[in-house]
Design an enzyme around this catalytic site. Sequence first.
Site, PDB file in Angstrom:
ATOM      1  CD  GLU A 182      10.930  -8.271 -28.532  1.00 34.03           C
ATOM      2  OE1 GLU A 182      11.539  -7.281 -29.001  1.00 34.03           O
ATOM      3  OE2 GLU A 182      10.286  -9.057 -29.239  1.00 34.03           O
ATOM      4  CG  ASP A 183      12.474  -3.889 -30.302  1.00 29.98           C
ATOM      5  OD1 ASP A 183      11.657  -4.777 -29.969  1.00 29.98           O
ATOM      6  OD2 ASP A 183      12.659  -3.575 -31.491  1.00 29.98           O
TER       7      ASP A 183
ATOM      8  CG  ASP B 129       2.748  -2.721 -31.833  1.00 30.42           C
ATOM      9  OD1 ASP B 129       2.150  -1.827 -31.236  1.00 30.42           O
ATOM     10  OD2 ASP B 129       2.665  -2.885 -33.064  1.00 30.42           O
TER      11      ASP B 129
ATOM     12  CG  PHE C 202       6.232   3.303 -36.220  1.00 29.67           C
ATOM     13  CD1 PHE C 202       5.898   1.967 -36.085  1.00 29.67           C
ATOM     14  CD2 PHE C 202       7.466   3.619 -36.771  1.00 29.67           C
ATOM     15  CE1 PHE C 202       6.754   0.958 -36.496  1.00 29.67           C
ATOM     16  CE2 PHE C 202       8.342   2.615 -37.191  1.00 29.67           C
ATOM     17  CZ  PHE C 202       7.964   1.289 -37.054  1.00 29.67           C
TER      18      PHE C 202
ATOM     19  NE  ARG D 155      17.807  -1.923 -37.375  1.00 28.21           N
ATOM     20  CZ  ARG D 155      16.694  -2.602 -37.084  1.00 28.21           C
ATOM     21  NH1 ARG D 155      16.156  -2.505 -35.893  1.00 28.21           N
ATOM     22  NH2 ARG D 155      16.128  -3.366 -37.994  1.00 28.21           N
TER      23      ARG D 155
HETATM   24  P1  IMP Z   1       4.323  -7.209 -31.986  1.00 29.01           P
HETATM   25  O1  IMP Z   1       4.432  -8.608 -32.466  1.00 29.01           O
HETATM   26  O2  IMP Z   1       3.153  -6.482 -32.586  1.00 29.01           O
HETATM   27  O3  IMP Z   1       4.341  -7.062 -30.485  1.00 29.01           O
HETATM   28  O4  IMP Z   1       5.526  -6.422 -32.617  1.00 29.01           O
HETATM   29  C1  IMP Z   1       6.720  -6.276 -32.011  1.00 29.01           C
HETATM   30  C2  IMP Z   1       7.745  -5.841 -33.014  1.00 29.01           C
HETATM   31  O5  IMP Z   1       7.222  -4.876 -33.952  1.00 29.01           O
HETATM   32  C3  IMP Z   1       8.869  -5.121 -32.313  1.00 29.01           C
HETATM   33  O6  IMP Z   1       9.842  -6.027 -31.873  1.00 29.01           O
HETATM   34  C4  IMP Z   1       9.360  -4.179 -33.388  1.00 29.01           C
HETATM   35  O7  IMP Z   1      10.283  -4.844 -34.218  1.00 29.01           O
HETATM   36  C5  IMP Z   1       8.123  -3.848 -34.184  1.00 29.01           C
HETATM   37  N1  IMP Z   1       7.525  -2.569 -33.735  1.00 29.01           N
HETATM   38  C6  IMP Z   1       6.348  -2.399 -33.124  1.00 29.01           C
HETATM   39  N2  IMP Z   1       6.113  -1.106 -32.866  1.00 29.01           N
HETATM   40  C7  IMP Z   1       7.185  -0.436 -33.302  1.00 29.01           C
HETATM   41  C8  IMP Z   1       7.552   0.968 -33.309  1.00 29.01           C
HETATM   42  O8  IMP Z   1       6.846   1.878 -32.837  1.00 29.01           O
HETATM   43  N3  IMP Z   1       8.751   1.260 -33.875  1.00 29.01           N
HETATM   44  C9  IMP Z   1       9.578   0.312 -34.390  1.00 29.01           C
HETATM   45  N4  IMP Z   1       9.283  -0.992 -34.397  1.00 29.01           N
HETATM   46  C10 IMP Z   1       8.094  -1.365 -33.862  1.00 29.01           C
HETATM   47 MG    MG Z   2      11.783  -6.567 -32.221  1.00 29.33          MG
END
Ligand code: IMP
Ligand code: MG
Length: 195
Positions: free
Chosen positions: A111-112, A115, A164, A177
């Site tokens: 995963e990147d 959050d 962010f 990106r």
């Molecule tokens: P989650 O479901 O809230 O954990 O969201 C995860 C996804 O939200 C990541 O895989 C990203 O695609 C996006 N995301 C969350 N925070 C960021 C950020 O700071 N920058 C860019 N994408 C983010």
């Molecule tokens: Mg993602």
Amino acid sequence: MNSQLPASVHQTPLDEAIERVLVDRETLQARVLELGRAIEEEYRGRDLLLISVLKGSIIFMADLIRAIRIPHEIDFMATSSYGAAAHSSGVVRILKDLNKPIEGRNVVIVEDIIDSGHTLNYLLRILRERQPASIRIVTLLDKPDRREVAIDVNWTGFSIPNEFVVGYGLDYNEIYRNLPYIGVLKPSIYAHPIP
Ligand code: IMP
Ligand code: MG
């Protein structure tokens, strides 16, 4: 052109959209190497399938697999969360599924960023139903303060504050990106309303 963004975004050099660099290129490279070596140690002599969650993890994935010097396979999956771009709603849709079954495989999800944790929570649920031998998680970035569902993360590159970020695969409305570092966007970029 990205119709969700004003033309000025395309006219601004990428670096000028960044308020500050959070993780520079060299620090990223060094940490990704460490993560790769840790995964290599864990799976030496065993089956290993790395699953990259598109699109944010592509650059991390590309660097990570070159730091893992044992035989392994890769596959890709794409999800999208409904709702606003900057906040996960917890409802996730599969846009692209894996090419092959994972039954009996040792899976590592790449995963990147984690959050709220909703995306990964959902993904884990559907992948576990396919009965892999094991599932572990490696994430480049973690925002622990934002977590809404508990996730057991095996390897984390960097824990970061609740801001962010973009770059090294991560986007804002599909842009930024290609920045070689992780940076915090200038508030002026956010000031543009997203339709
Ligand atoms: P989650 O479901 O809230 O954990 O969201 C995860 C996804 O939200 C990541 O895989 C990203 O695609 C996006 N995301 C969350 N925070 C960021 C950020 O700071 N920058 C860019 N994408 C983010
Ligand atoms: Mg993602």
